[in-house]
Design a protein around this motif. Structure first.
Motif, PDB file in Angstrom:
ATOM      1  N   UNK A 128      46.131  40.389  32.449  1.00  0.00           N
ATOM      2  CA  UNK A 128      47.107  41.007  33.250  1.00  0.00           C
ATOM      3  C   UNK A 128      46.164  42.164  33.910  1.00  0.00           C
ATOM      4  N   UNK A 129      45.597  42.764  33.180  1.00  0.00           N
ATOM      5  CA  UNK A 129      44.568  43.861  33.699  1.00  0.00           C
ATOM      6  C   UNK A 129      43.816  43.228  34.778  1.00  0.00           C
ATOM      7  N   UNK A 130      43.097  42.132  35.058  1.00  0.00           N
ATOM      8  CA  UNK A 130      42.292  41.456  36.016  1.00  0.00           C
ATOM      9  C   UNK A 130      43.283  41.583  37.285  1.00  0.00           C
ATOM     10  N   UNK A 131      44.452  41.311  37.066  1.00  0.00           N
ATOM     11  CA  UNK A 131      45.405  41.024  38.360  1.00  0.00           C
ATOM     12  C   UNK A 131      45.529  42.585  39.051  1.00  0.00           C
ATOM     13  N   UNK A 132      45.793  43.669  37.990  1.00  0.00           N
ATOM     14  CA  UNK A 132      46.033  45.088  38.415  1.00  0.00           C
ATOM     15  C   UNK A 132      44.587  45.752  38.855  1.00  0.00           C
ATOM     16  N   UNK A 133      43.395  45.425  38.194  1.00  0.00           N
ATOM     17  CA  UNK A 133      42.155  46.281  38.423  1.00  0.00           C
ATOM     18  C   UNK A 133      41.789  46.130  39.934  1.00  0.00           C
ATOM     19  N   UNK A 134      42.389  45.166  40.802  1.00  0.00           N
ATOM     20  CA  UNK A 134      42.130  45.204  42.215  1.00  0.00           C
ATOM     21  C   UNK A 134      42.882  46.309  42.985  1.00  0.00           C
ATOM     22  N   UNK A 212      26.221  40.270  30.787  1.00  0.00           N
ATOM     23  CA  UNK A 212      26.153  39.330  31.944  1.00  0.00           C
ATOM     24  C   UNK A 212      27.021  40.223  33.097  1.00  0.00           C
ATOM     25  N   UNK A 213      28.251  40.513  32.731  1.00  0.00           N
ATOM     26  CA  UNK A 213      29.288  40.976  33.797  1.00  0.00           C
ATOM     27  C   UNK A 213      28.669  42.252  34.302  1.00  0.00           C
ATOM     28  N   UNK A 214      28.371  43.057  33.281  1.00  0.00           N
ATOM     29  CA  UNK A 214      27.787  44.435  33.748  1.00  0.00           C
ATOM     30  C   UNK A 214      26.583  44.432  34.506  1.00  0.00           C
ATOM     31  N   UNK A 215      25.556  43.568  34.198  1.00  0.00           N
ATOM     32  CA  UNK A 215      24.467  43.126  35.373  1.00  0.00           C
ATOM     33  C   UNK A 215      25.017  42.746  36.546  1.00  0.00           C
ATOM     34  N   UNK A 216      25.641  41.678  36.558  1.00  0.00           N
ATOM     35  CA  UNK A 216      26.328  41.132  37.541  1.00  0.00           C
ATOM     36  C   UNK A 216      26.956  42.218  38.731  1.00  0.00           C
ATOM     37  N   UNK A 217      27.780  43.041  37.951  1.00  0.00           N
ATOM     38  CA  UNK A 217      28.557  44.128  38.779  1.00  0.00           C
ATOM     39  C   UNK A 217      27.481  44.967  39.297  1.00  0.00           C
ATOM     40  N   UNK A 258      40.696  44.982  51.489  1.00  0.00           N
ATOM     41  CA  UNK A 258      41.432  43.936  51.541  1.00  0.00           C
ATOM     42  C   UNK A 258      40.769  42.906  50.538  1.00  0.00           C
ATOM     43  N   UNK A 259      39.693  42.717  50.118  1.00  0.00           N
ATOM     44  CA  UNK A 259      38.925  41.997  48.965  1.00  0.00           C
ATOM     45  C   UNK A 259      39.638  42.277  47.913  1.00  0.00           C
ATOM     46  N   UNK A 260      39.841  43.609  47.547  1.00  0.00           N
ATOM     47  CA  UNK A 260      40.461  44.097  46.401  1.00  0.00           C
ATOM     48  C   UNK A 260      41.796  43.779  46.252  1.00  0.00           C
ATOM     49  N   UNK A 261      42.401  43.671  47.268  1.00  0.00           N
ATOM     50  CA  UNK A 261      44.097  43.338  47.358  1.00  0.00           C
ATOM     51  C   UNK A 261      44.034  41.615  46.835  1.00  0.00           C
ATOM     52  N   UNK A 262      42.939  41.111  47.588  1.00  0.00           N
ATOM     53  CA  UNK A 262      43.111  39.495  47.587  1.00  0.00           C
ATOM     54  C   UNK A 262      42.844  39.024  46.240  1.00  0.00           C
ATOM     55  N   UNK A 263      42.040  39.841  45.433  1.00  0.00           N
ATOM     56  CA  UNK A 263      41.687  39.663  43.944  1.00  0.00           C
ATOM     57  C   UNK A 263      42.924  39.637  43.206  1.00  0.00           C
ATOM     58  N   UNK A 320      36.533  43.708  40.722  1.00  0.00           N
ATOM     59  CA  UNK A 320      37.733  43.746  39.395  1.00  0.00           C
ATOM     60  C   UNK A 320      37.484  42.714  38.409  1.00  0.00           C
ATOM     61  N   UNK A 321      37.080  41.367  38.624  1.00  0.00           N
ATOM     62  CA  UNK A 321      37.059  40.587  37.472  1.00  0.00           C
ATOM     63  C   UNK A 321      35.967  40.930  36.607  1.00  0.00           C
ATOM     64  N   UNK A 322      34.825  41.127  37.257  1.00  0.00           N
ATOM     65  CA  UNK A 322      33.371  41.325  36.600  1.00  0.00           C
ATOM     66  C   UNK A 322      33.707  42.774  35.718  1.00  0.00           C
TER      67      UNK A 322
END
Length: 393
Positions: A128-134, A212-217, A258-263, A320-322
């Motif tokens: 649920x957090x991934x949906x709202x992080x955007x 992984x996710x911190x480096x990619x972000x 817009x990208x954040x909203x689409x996420x 947001x997902x990262x």
């Protein structure tokens, strides 16, 4: 530490916006401050760089503070520092007070930025957090867009010191909301020592998911920092002059928003890794077009900003997902994960921002190569981890 109830997303958004607004409100007023205080612009510029340094250091420390005091007290400490810093920065009309106030604002802002993400993940859970992080990402983008305009209007009509009144009021309101929404928590009898906190950071860095996710972000964020720090120098020779720069820059913020909203929509249907992949594919396409445009076409605002809008649009989807995946990698240490991730991103951004003007003056094409390389590495790091975990792509 007991789990927290799910907090209102509007409160978390307001918390997350406090620091981006404060750091950008003052930017248009820096020349006026230098003239009024009769000091060199480079000294006034310290009000920006010291804020960034405080923001990076504060995010590294916030996890240990949470482990010692809990979420409620840590947030209150951060907001008190932010609010007092706003009063000090604008209340004395001197360079020394300005710089001290900005340091206090930065340290407090580090806590609010980190805990907004950590509280979301802890209260809502990973999915649920991934949906709202955007929504938080969108709010930050909006803050970065409108803050310079607000600061400019306040400075021209009321003076630069009144800008700090805006931040002071914001901090005071957030203090009241924090007292209302974040409950008291029972603290463990044994609180981690400084050495134990260092060990916890070491464990985070050893965790493959977090790393992984911190480096990619961070790599995707570096693309943005490189662009922001180089584009004013590159655009200085474009038709329309530097005055057109501000209008074109709004397109970057809008693409990110817009990208954040689409996420938030994509994450309702797809797994986090698939959302990250979609964002990365869009961003690397933009980075490639940016590089090819500089090689094959005449440089202009369009060839510079339009491909970068694509890069930033993809970042709005993937970030947001990262961030959610990194913070949730060790559920019991989400505040430390958020702080360490923020520190890595800000430190890398500061280093590359400092180097980029030198690159522009010696070999400008390297700017576009660097953006494409960082975006490619981000995608490679994420895909490699995804394959190693055995998940279907």
């Amino acid at each position: 530490m007991p789990s927290l109830p799910r907090l209102p997303i509007s409160y978390l958004i307001f918390i997350a916006m406090s620091s981006p607004i404060a750091i950008n409100l003052l930017l248009p007023a820096l020349p006026s401050i230098a003239k009024q205080l009769s000091v060199d612009i480079s000294l006034v510029q310290l009000s920006y760089s010291l804020y960034l340094c405080s923001l990076a250091i504060g995010q590294l420390l916030v996890g240990g503070i949470v482990n010692h005091f809990g979420y409620r007290k840590t947030m209150l400490i951060g907001l008190v520092s932010f609010t007092l810093g706003s009063a000090v920065g604008g209340g004395f009309g001197s360079l020394e007070a300005l710089l001290m106030g900005r340091i206090m604002q930065g340290l407090g802002g580090a806590i609010t930025m980190s805990l907004a993400r950590a509280l979301l993940v802890d209260g809502a859970g990973k999915d649920k957090a991934s949906q709202q992080m955007g929504y938080i990402i969108m709010a930050i983008a909006i803050s970065q867009s409108i803050a310079p305009l607000i600061g400019s209007l306040i400075n021209s009509s009321l003076g630069w010191q009144i800008i700090f009144v805006f931040s002071l009021m914001q901090g005071a309101i957030l203090l009241l909301l924090t007292l209302k929404f974040i409950p008291q928590q029972t603290q463990p009898k044994q609180r981690p020592s400084f050495q134990e906190n260092l060990t916890l950071y070491g464990q985070l860095l050893k965790n493959r998911d977090f790393r992984t996710y911190a480096i990619a972000n961070t790599l995707v964020a570096i693309c943005f920092y490189v662009f922001v720090s180089s584009s004013p120098y590159i655009a200085d020779t474009f038709a329309g002059g530097i005055h057109a720069y501000g209008y074109w820059f709004i397109s970057i913020s809008m693409a990110f928003m817009v990208g954040g909203y689409l996420s938030t929509l994509i994450n309702k249907r797809l797994a986090l890794d698939k959302t990250i992949l979609i964002g990365n594919v869009i961003s690397i396409s933009g980075a490639l077009l940016l590089l090819l445009g500089q090689l094959l076409l005449d440089s202009s605002y369009a060839t510079l900003f339009l491909p970068m809008c694509l890069v930033t649009f993809g970042r709005g989807i993937s970030q947001p997902s990262n961030q959610t995946s990194a913070i949730a990698s060790i559920a019991s240490q989400s505040s430390m994960a958020a702080g360490l991730m923020g520190f890595l991103q800000l430190l890398s951004g500061a280093i590359f921002s400092q180097l980029t003007p030198l690159i522009v003056s010696t070999f400008p094409l390297l700017v576009y190569v660097l953006i494409f390389t960082c975006m490619s590495l981000a995608m490679w790091v994420h895909l490699g981890h995804w394959r190693n975990t055995g998940k279907a792509i």
